[in-house]
Design a protein around this motif. Sequence first.
Motif, PDB file in Angstrom:
ATOM      1  N   TYR A 237      -9.321  -0.653  -6.432  1.00  0.00           N
ATOM      2  CA  TYR A 237     -10.296  -0.488  -7.515  1.00  0.00           C
ATOM      3  C   TYR A 237     -10.334   0.950  -8.029  1.00  0.00           C
ATOM      4  CZ  TYR A 237     -14.644  -1.022 -10.130  1.00  0.00           C
ATOM      5  OH  TYR A 237     -15.584  -1.056 -11.133  1.00  0.00           O
ATOM      6  N   PHE A 238     -10.351   1.902  -7.109  1.00  0.00           N
ATOM      7  CA  PHE A 238     -10.448   3.303  -7.527  1.00  0.00           C
ATOM      8  C   PHE A 238      -9.082   3.910  -7.828  1.00  0.00           C
ATOM      9  CE2 PHE A 238     -14.341   2.814  -4.888  1.00  0.00           C
ATOM     10  CZ  PHE A 238     -15.270   3.047  -5.886  1.00  0.00           C
ATOM     11  N   GLY A 239      -8.059   3.477  -7.075  1.00  0.00           N
ATOM     12  CA  GLY A 239      -6.722   4.006  -7.299  1.00  0.00           C
ATOM     13  C   GLY A 239      -6.639   5.493  -6.982  1.00  0.00           C
ATOM     14  N   GLY A 240      -5.722   6.170  -7.625  1.00  0.00           N
ATOM     15  CA  GLY A 240      -5.604   7.616  -7.479  1.00  0.00           C
ATOM     16  C   GLY A 240      -5.224   8.048  -6.079  1.00  0.00           C
ATOM     17  N   ARG A 241      -5.800   9.178  -5.666  1.00  0.00           N
ATOM     18  CA  ARG A 241      -5.454   9.752  -4.367  1.00  0.00           C
ATOM     19  C   ARG A 241      -5.898   8.866  -3.211  1.00  0.00           C
ATOM     20  NH1 ARG A 241      -6.898  16.234  -5.064  1.00  0.00           N
ATOM     21  NH2 ARG A 241      -5.346  16.660  -6.710  1.00  0.00           N
ATOM     22  N   LEU A 242      -7.048   8.218  -3.370  1.00  0.00           N
ATOM     23  CA  LEU A 242      -7.521   7.329  -2.308  1.00  0.00           C
ATOM     24  C   LEU A 242      -6.507   6.228  -2.046  1.00  0.00           C
ATOM     25  CD1 LEU A 242      -9.776   6.412  -0.371  1.00  0.00           C
ATOM     26  CD2 LEU A 242     -10.718   5.064  -2.265  1.00  0.00           C
ATOM     27  N   ASP A 243      -6.009   5.631  -3.098  1.00  0.00           N
ATOM     28  CA  ASP A 243      -5.001   4.578  -2.961  1.00  0.00           C
ATOM     29  C   ASP A 243      -3.731   5.129  -2.329  1.00  0.00           C
ATOM     30  OD1 ASP A 243      -3.597   2.220  -3.175  1.00  0.00           O
ATOM     31  OD2 ASP A 243      -3.087   2.512  -5.281  1.00  0.00           O
ATOM     32  N   ALA A 244      -3.321   6.308  -2.754  1.00  0.00           N
ATOM     33  CA  ALA A 244      -2.088   6.898  -2.229  1.00  0.00           C
ATOM     34  C   ALA A 244      -2.208   7.195  -0.735  1.00  0.00           C
ATOM     35  CB  ALA A 244      -1.753   8.173  -2.998  1.00  0.00           C
ATOM     36  N   VAL A 245      -3.352   7.755  -0.328  1.00  0.00           N
ATOM     37  CA  VAL A 245      -3.539   8.111   1.084  1.00  0.00           C
ATOM     38  C   VAL A 245      -3.603   6.860   1.955  1.00  0.00           C
ATOM     39  CG1 VAL A 245      -5.138   9.145   2.732  1.00  0.00           C
ATOM     40  CG2 VAL A 245      -4.644  10.308   0.578  1.00  0.00           C
ATOM     41  N   LEU A 246      -4.415   5.876   1.548  1.00  0.00           N
ATOM     42  CA  LEU A 246      -4.555   4.661   2.352  1.00  0.00           C
ATOM     43  C   LEU A 246      -3.244   3.874   2.402  1.00  0.00           C
ATOM     44  CD1 LEU A 246      -8.110   3.421   1.264  1.00  0.00           C
ATOM     45  CD2 LEU A 246      -7.463   4.579   3.380  1.00  0.00           C
TER      46      LEU A 246
END
Length: 482
Positions: A237-246
Motif C-alpha cells: 500500500y505504501f510502497g517506496g522504501r518500506l516496500d524495498a526494505v521488507l
Amino acid sequence: MDNLTWTGALGTILDPILFAVAGFFIVLVAAQVVLSFFATPVTLQSNPDGTLQRQGGVLGTVSTLNKWLLLALICIAVTYIVAGMVMPYGSAGIVGAMAKQFTPVWIALVATYVLSITFKRKLGLYGKLFDSTIGMIGFGLVMFWVYTAIFGAALEWIPTHEPLSQVSGLKNKVPGTAVPGAEVWGPGAHYLLGGDNLARDVFSRMIYGSGIVVLIAPMATLFAFMVGITLGLPAAYFGGRLDAVLSFIANLVLAFPVILLFYLLVTPEITETGLPQYMATVLFFFPLVFFGVLIHSRYKTQPQQNYIRLAVVLIPLFLIYASAINANASKIDFWPLDFFDIAPGILVVFVSVVFVNSPTVFRIVRGLALDIKTRDYVAAAQTRGETPWYIMLWEILPNARGPLIVDFCLRIGYTTILLGTLGFFGLGLPPDSPDWGSTINEGRKLMIAYIHPALPPAFALLTLVLGLNLLADGLREESLKD
C-alpha cells in the motif's frame, strides 16, 4: 490368545469379491488409458426431446464400467467399516477392530457432512465446498485426521496403548499379534498394526502422532499468515522504501537454506543462547499487532466500543503470548503468570516453520494488494477519508480472501510435509516423539525385514497432505465461480 488376521471371518465372504473387483478395476483403468490415445473421445449428443446422450463407443463403455467398479470398491470398503463397528471384536479382523476404534471419528464425520450439506446455502464459501466432489473428498480426509487428533490424541478414546509403553516379546511383531498376558478379549489385546523396534504399538503411536501434526501445522501456518499479512499489506500500500526494505528481508530469508536453518536452531550451542525464544518473542507478537490494528481501525470512531473490544481480545492474547515465550530457567523468564510451557523442541520447530513460511506469505499478500489497491472501491474509501490501515484490513484484505484461503490450505500441507521432514531428520522434537516423521525414520531402518512400522505413519502423512491439496482445489474451483 489367538492373533488376528486382516479381515477375520468377514474376509471369507468379502475378500474374494474385493480382489475380483479391484482386479477388474485395475485392468479397465489401464485399458481406458490405452484407449484414450486411439478411440473416439466421449461426447454428449443432444436428443430431439432435449435430453443428453453420451457418445463414445468402447472408450465410453470402459469409462462407465470404471465408475461402477469404483463405486463397488467404495461400497465394499464401507461394508468392512460398518461390519467392523457392529460385529464383536476380532470377528472382522484387524480392519474391523480398527474401524471399531475409530467409531467416534465416523460419527463426527457423518454428523459434519449431514449438517454441512443441509445448511450449505447459508455457509458461504464453506457451503459451496460441498458442491465440489474433489472438495468434499479432501474435506473428508482432512477432517478424518482432525477428529482423530481430537478423539485419539487429546481425549485418548481411540488408542489401545500408551505411545511409549513397551510389551516384552512384541518387538517388530506383525500386525494383529496378541499381547502376551492379555486377559480381556477386546481393545488392547492386540497390537493392531504390529510393534516397532522398541516393542511399542504402531497403531497407537500413529494416533498420538496425529495430534502433534494437526496442532502444529495449522497453528504455525496461521501465525505465518499473520506475519505475512501484517507486513505485506503496508509494503504494497505504501510502497517506496518500506516496500524495498521488507521485500529485501523477505528475499534474504527465502535465500537461506531451510534445512541448514533448522540444524542451526536445534544445536545445543544456539539453543543455549536463547535464539529460538528471542525469535518467538518477535514472531508471536504479530497476532497482537494484527488483531489490535484490525479492531482499532474498524471501531476508532466509537471509543467506548473500541476500548472494550481491544481489552477483550488483546488481554487474553497477551497472557497467552507471555506464557508462550516464557520458560523457567531460560533466557526469558520474567512472567509470573506462566499458564503453560511449550516444550523446547516443539518451540524450535514452531518458530522455524513460522519463520520460513512468513516471507512466502508476505510476497503473496503483497502481490495481491498491489493489484487490489488500484480498484475503484479502494479509491472510494480513500475519498471518504478512511485511514490506510482501515483500507488495507477492511477493503483490500477481504477481497483477497479467496486466493489466501486456498494458499492457506496448501501451506498447511507444505507445513505437514516439513514437519515430517524435520521429524525424519530428528530435528527439534524428542527422539521418542510419536510424530509421523520420527516414526517413519525409526521404521525405515529395518524396512528390508519389517515393513509394517513405517507404512502406517507414511500413509497417514500421505492422506492428510492429499486431503489438504484436494480441499484447496475444491476451494479454488468454488472461489472462481464467485
